[in-house]
Scaffold this active site. Structure first.
Site, PDB file in Angstrom:
ATOM      1  CE  LYS A 126      50.446 -63.167  48.622  1.00  0.00           C
ATOM      2  NZ  LYS A 126      49.345 -62.207  48.416  1.00  0.00           N
ATOM      3  CG  ASP A 166      47.170 -64.808  47.603  1.00  0.00           C
ATOM      4  OD1 ASP A 166      46.981 -63.581  47.613  1.00  0.00           O
ATOM      5  OD2 ASP A 166      47.617 -65.397  46.596  1.00  0.00           O
TER       6      ASP A 166
END
Ligand code: GLU
Length: 446
Positions: A126, A166
């Site tokens: 991430k 995201d």
């Protein structure tokens, strides 16, 4: 908690006491794994818990950029390469002012188990920055993305680490980042997913997280011999995920009555159900204003400033915004008003006490299972890029449905096998964990 699991968790709590979100995610997973650790001593023998809860690598860097007034600004940025036991690091990039290293670690940790659940060969990672896109011009967003990539490009690659979008990062930002990557590397590769359709993106990727969540929800209802048709649904958020979920839930005959933003929530008693309303959600995201009051003004619906949609009586709640957006009070309100299903779509959208409460009062499923459709179609985008092919919409959608069905089955199967029948939290954590842990054992101490 068993002594091995408990001691690893204690160590993490001591070592990273300020990383509250990461510890919350780790504690939930560890609690679910107790039975597995007891039954299968190999995980303790190879000290898998201590290894799996530490990222393989963390990259931290600064991103200086120049705003439209000529002022020099600086943001923090991260890429957490959490686990590559079953494939290249894979996970989105988030631009949001609340991003810290702890946020990135919690998301990378969750991503590792989520990606494992998809059955596709993807490790967990991430990235992101505390850059706030709200109110920024297109030029500012582009310059930020380019400067962000001028460092990140040396750490990623189609077989190493494949980022995606995201919160705060959609097709436009991916375009700017991909463009800079291509220029610096002089290579056109599938290094990102969520790309534009005419330059390597996959059909259905924009819709995949929301569509996948509704496919999963259908399975949850189906397991109890119920259907989505005729149910009312509260959704939070108004971005890409909420958009996909609202469209698919409506198509399946449900009535979506809320969306929300940082300014409050919209209650649309007629349902967020027309093409015009779905398109308006996209326009709100593109405007960069970050306000859902615009929807209420446009369609003449109720708007509740500074409130959350969980006070509305509905059959089903789908948090689609951000971590810890649904707390214990919200969960109690939902149940008191007759809500019977919570399909968490945001990553760790519910607080730990809300999860514990909801597991007993509703049928609750966690984000890492419910929202896995997004990264699953990212995995399919990677396959298409490797083959230099584009699959038709229908083919991708069929695969997505199949994957969500499998994830649902794996969760229930794992939960039952380890004595927690019907518990989707335990099932998702156990099924996600075992595949990664076994691969780590196979690959030795590295
Ligand atoms: N950011 C999404 C997630 O939380 C998608 C990640 C991806 O497609 O790589 O799963």
């Amino acid at each position: 908690m068993n002594t091995y699991t408990g001691s690893v968790l204690e160590k993490l709590k001591k070592h990273y006491y300020w990383e509250k979100e990461f510890l919350q995610a780790a504690e939930e997973v560890f609690e679910s794994l107790d039975a597995v650790i007891e039954k299968e001593p190999k995980y303790q023998k190879y000290n898998i818990l201590e290894r799996i809860s530490e990222p393989e690598r963390v990259i931290m860097f600064r991103v200086p950029w120049v705003d439209d007034s000529g002022k020099i600004r600086v943001n923090n940025a991260y890429r957490v390469e959490f686990n590559s036991a079953i494939g290249p690091y894979k996970g989105g990039i988030r631009f949001h002012p609340a991003v810290t290293l702890g946020t990135m670690k919690f998301l990378g940790f969750e991503q590792t188990f989520k990606n494992s659940l998809t059955t596709l060969p993807m490790g967990g990672g991430k990235g992101g920055s505390d850059f706030d896109p709200t109110g920024k011009s297109e030029g500012e967003i582009m310059r930020f993305c380019q400067n962000f990539m001028s460092e990140l490009f040396r750490h990623i690659g189609p077989d190493t680490d494949v980022p995606a979008g995201d919160i705060g990062v959609g097709a436009r930002e991916i375009g700017f980042m991909f463009g800079m990557y291509k220029k610096l590397r002089n290579e056109f590769t599938g290094v990102f997913t969520g790309k534009g359709l005419n330059w390597g993106g996959s059909l259905i990727r924009p819709e995949a997280t929301g569509f996948g969540a509704v496919y999963f929800l259908q399975e949850m209802l189906g397991a109890k011999n119920e259907i989505l048709d005729g149910r009312t649904v509260a959704i939070s958020g108004f971005g890409n995920v909420a958009w996909g979920a609202a469209m698919k839930a409506t198509e399946m005959g449900a009535k979506v009555v809320t969306i929300s933003g940082p300014d409050g929530y919209v209650y649309d008693k007629d349902g967020i159900s027309t093409e015009e309303k779905f398109d308006f959600m996209l326009a709100m995201r593109a405007s960069g204003r970050n306000m859902v009051k615009d929807y209420a003004d446009k369609f003449g619906t109720e708007f509740h400033p500074s409130a959350k949609p969980w006070e509305v009586p509905v059959d089903i709640a789908m948090p689609c915004a951000i971590q810890n957006e649904l707390n214990l009070d919200d969960a109690k309100k939902l149940t008191a008003n007759g809500c019977r299903y919570i399909a968490e779509v945001s990553n760790m959208g519910c607080t730990a006490d809300a999860v514990k409460y909801s597991v007993n009062t509703t049928t609750y499923a966690p984000g890492k299972a419910v929202n896995a459709g997004g990264v699953a179609v990212s995995g399919l985008e990677m396959s298409q890029n490797s083959m230099r092919l584009n699959w038709p919409e229908e083919a991708v959608d069929v695969k997505l449905k199949e994957i969500m069905k499998n994830i649902h089955y794996s969760c229930l199967h794992a939960a039952e096998k380890y004595g927690q029948k019907g518990n989707y939290v335990a099932g998702a954590n156990i099924a996600g964990f075992k595949k990664v842990a076994d691969a780590m054992i196979d690959q030795g101490v590295v």
